[in-house]
Design an enzyme around this catalytic site. Structure first.
Site, PDB file in Angstrom:
ATOM      1  N   ASP A 137       0.816  -1.215   0.000  1.00  0.00           N
ATOM      2  CA  ASP A 137       0.000   0.000   0.000  1.00  0.00           C
ATOM      3  C   ASP A 137       0.844   1.257   0.000  1.00  0.00           C
ATOM      4  O   ASP A 137       0.605   2.179  -0.786  1.00  0.00           O
ATOM      5  CB  ASP A 137      -0.943   0.012   1.211  1.00  0.00           C
ATOM      6  CG  ASP A 137      -2.075  -1.006   1.073  1.00  0.00           C
ATOM      7  OD1 ASP A 137      -2.097  -1.737   0.061  1.00  0.00           O
ATOM      8  OD2 ASP A 137      -2.923  -1.070   1.975  1.00  0.00           O
TER       9      ASP A 137
ATOM     10  N   ARG B 222       1.074   6.883  16.959  1.00  0.00           N
ATOM     11  CA  ARG B 222       0.906   7.845  15.871  1.00  0.00           C
ATOM     12  C   ARG B 222       1.567   9.203  16.133  1.00  0.00           C
ATOM     13  O   ARG B 222       2.150   9.785  15.220  1.00  0.00           O
ATOM     14  CB  ARG B 222      -0.574   8.024  15.546  1.00  0.00           C
ATOM     15  CG  ARG B 222      -1.276   6.773  15.038  1.00  0.00           C
ATOM     16  CD  ARG B 222      -0.383   5.846  14.289  1.00  0.00           C
ATOM     17  NE  ARG B 222      -1.084   4.748  13.644  1.00  0.00           N
ATOM     18  CZ  ARG B 222      -0.492   3.623  13.267  1.00  0.00           C
ATOM     19  NH1 ARG B 222       0.801   3.462  13.521  1.00  0.00           N
ATOM     20  NH2 ARG B 222      -1.166   2.674  12.666  1.00  0.00           N
TER      21      ARG B 222
ATOM     22  N   SER C 180      -6.303  -7.213   8.468  1.00  0.00           N
ATOM     23  CA  SER C 180      -5.159  -6.300   8.468  1.00  0.00           C
ATOM     24  C   SER C 180      -4.548  -6.252   9.859  1.00  0.00           C
ATOM     25  O   SER C 180      -5.239  -6.411  10.861  1.00  0.00           O
ATOM     26  CB  SER C 180      -5.578  -4.897   8.023  1.00  0.00           C
ATOM     27  OG  SER C 180      -6.436  -4.313   8.979  1.00  0.00           O
TER      28      SER C 180
END
Length: 408
Positions: free
Chosen positions: A16, A98, A181
């Site tokens: 991706d 993140r 995923s």
């Protein structure tokens, strides 16, 4: 938004983000810098370098960094001082990674003269919010590119067609639909999608990667001792360890005993609910141990105030507000509470459970003399309780008297 000239891409080396790399080059005609973070996901990262070079990225524009110690020291441990759980259960393994990735994207952009950063998060999830709120908090002028919100590659088939049209290598195992995923780092693994989308169905055993089935875990319990200083775990069984090494060891021990599995349906910040399978073996042990040491070193008022603040703090992290002033304010309160949270906790690991079975500290507030059922040598006068109860009962008695009077 004007077209960027140079973009720093959060790059895993997978299909991706490799497609995103090529798309950025062709869509914007811009120079791309790749950043790949070793967060303890357990994968070799050198293939990411080779893949980036294959796609035309110059060696000086390829950043591969081991940030495991920074991740645990500056992000995971501060969060664990708060005993943070989102919706009462989730240890925030994806959420807390993140802001660190965004921080490095923005820093590398400044170092390389890039005017934009890019990520591979989709338009349905939380990560797009976390990446971008963090980036804007650190550089209000930065441009953020989110290809999944822009392009028309809306199916797996279309993605692979694009890859083949643009000479992006497609591994054989990526040609079919992935069964689910996975996102992983040193704190946890997160599995979502496909076979996990029906929350009524139990997750297949092959989904779990970091923990053994608790039913197949060792039949003999294991005892470990974790030492704390000011709320952070610093030693395991008497051996001083760095933050990342500590979490790595706890993952190994907890995973062996089937500790830290969670099947959760959660409320995403963007509005929908999603089902995920999380494995956080070391974090689950650490949470139990931290609460154990707090139980004897933290005053009741401080402990209860922390517990009141915790859901708000956890929600801020989940929603992407790590770099917000309100999270920093709460962190200051939490860190103040940890000044005397030092000592040792003994944890028993057995068949999926991590139970505190002992705790001791030089800063302990526990007084055996006060709580004993035996003679307390005058440490506590039980007659004092009568006045205490009467004063606290006064308002309740007044309410009862009023209600009786009104009923006539």
């Amino acid at each position: 938004m004007s077209a960027p000239k140079k973009v720093v891409l959060a790059y895993s080396g997978g299909l991706d983000t490799s497609i995103i790399l090529k798309w950025l080059q062709s869509e914007y005609g811009c120079e791309v810098v790749t950043f790949t973070a070793d967060l303890g996901q357990g994968e070799e990262l050198e293939p990411a370098r080779k893949k980036a070079e294959l796609l035309g990225i110059r060696p000086e524009n390829i950043y591969i960094e081991d940030v495991r110690e920074e991740f645990v020291r500056d992000f995971v441990f501060p969060m664990f001082r708060a005993n943070a759980l989102y919706e009462g259960l989730y240890l925030l393994g994806t959420s807390i990674a993140r802001p660190l990735i965004s921080k490095r994207l923005v820093e590398i952009a400044a170092e390389t003269g890039a005017d934009a950063v890019a990520h591979g998060a989709t338009g349905k999830g939380n990560d797009q919010v976390r990446f971008e709120l963090s980036a804007y908090a650190l550089n209000p002028e930065i441009k953020v590119i989110a290809p999944w919100r822009e392009w028309d590659l809306t199916s797996r088939t279309r993605l692979i067609e694009y890859a083949e049209e643009n000479q992006v290598p497609v591994p054989k195992d990526k040609r079919g639909e992935a069964p689910f995923s996975v996102d992983a780092n040193l704190l946890h693994t997160s599995s979502e999608g496909k076979v996990l989308e029906d929350p009524a169905q139990e997750a297949p055993d092959y989904v779990y990667q970091r923990t053994v089935d608790p039913e197949k875990a060792p039949d003999t319990p294991e005892y470990i001792e974790i030492g704390f200083e000011k709320g952070d775990a610093v030693s395991l069984n008497g051996e001083a360890l760095s933050p990342a090494t500590m979490l790595t060891r706890l993952n190994e021990i907890g995973g062996k005993h089937g500790v830290g599995r969670l099947d959760l349906v959660e409320g995403r910040y963007v509005g929908m609910k999603s089902r995920g399978i999380y494995e956080t073996p070391g974090g689950t042990v650490l949470l139990a141990a931290h609460r154990g040491i707090e139980s004897i070193t933290l005053d009741r008022g401080a402990a209860h105030l922390k517990d009141e603040m915790m859901p708000r703090y956890a929600e801020l992290i989940y929603n992407g507000y790590w770099f917000s002033p309100e999270r920093e304010m709460l962190q200051a309160l939490i860190d103040k509470s940890q000044e005397h949270v030092s000592g040792t906790v003994r944890v028993k690991l057995y068949k999926g459970s991590a139970a505190v079975v002992g705790r001791w500290s030089e800063a302990s507030l526990y007084s055996e003399q006060h709580v004993t059922f035996e003679e307390d040598a005058g440490a506590y006068d039980q007659k004092d309780a009568a006045g205490f109860i009467k004063i606290n009962a006064l308002r309740l008695r007044l309410i009862a008297m009023r209600d009786r009077r009104l009923k006539g």
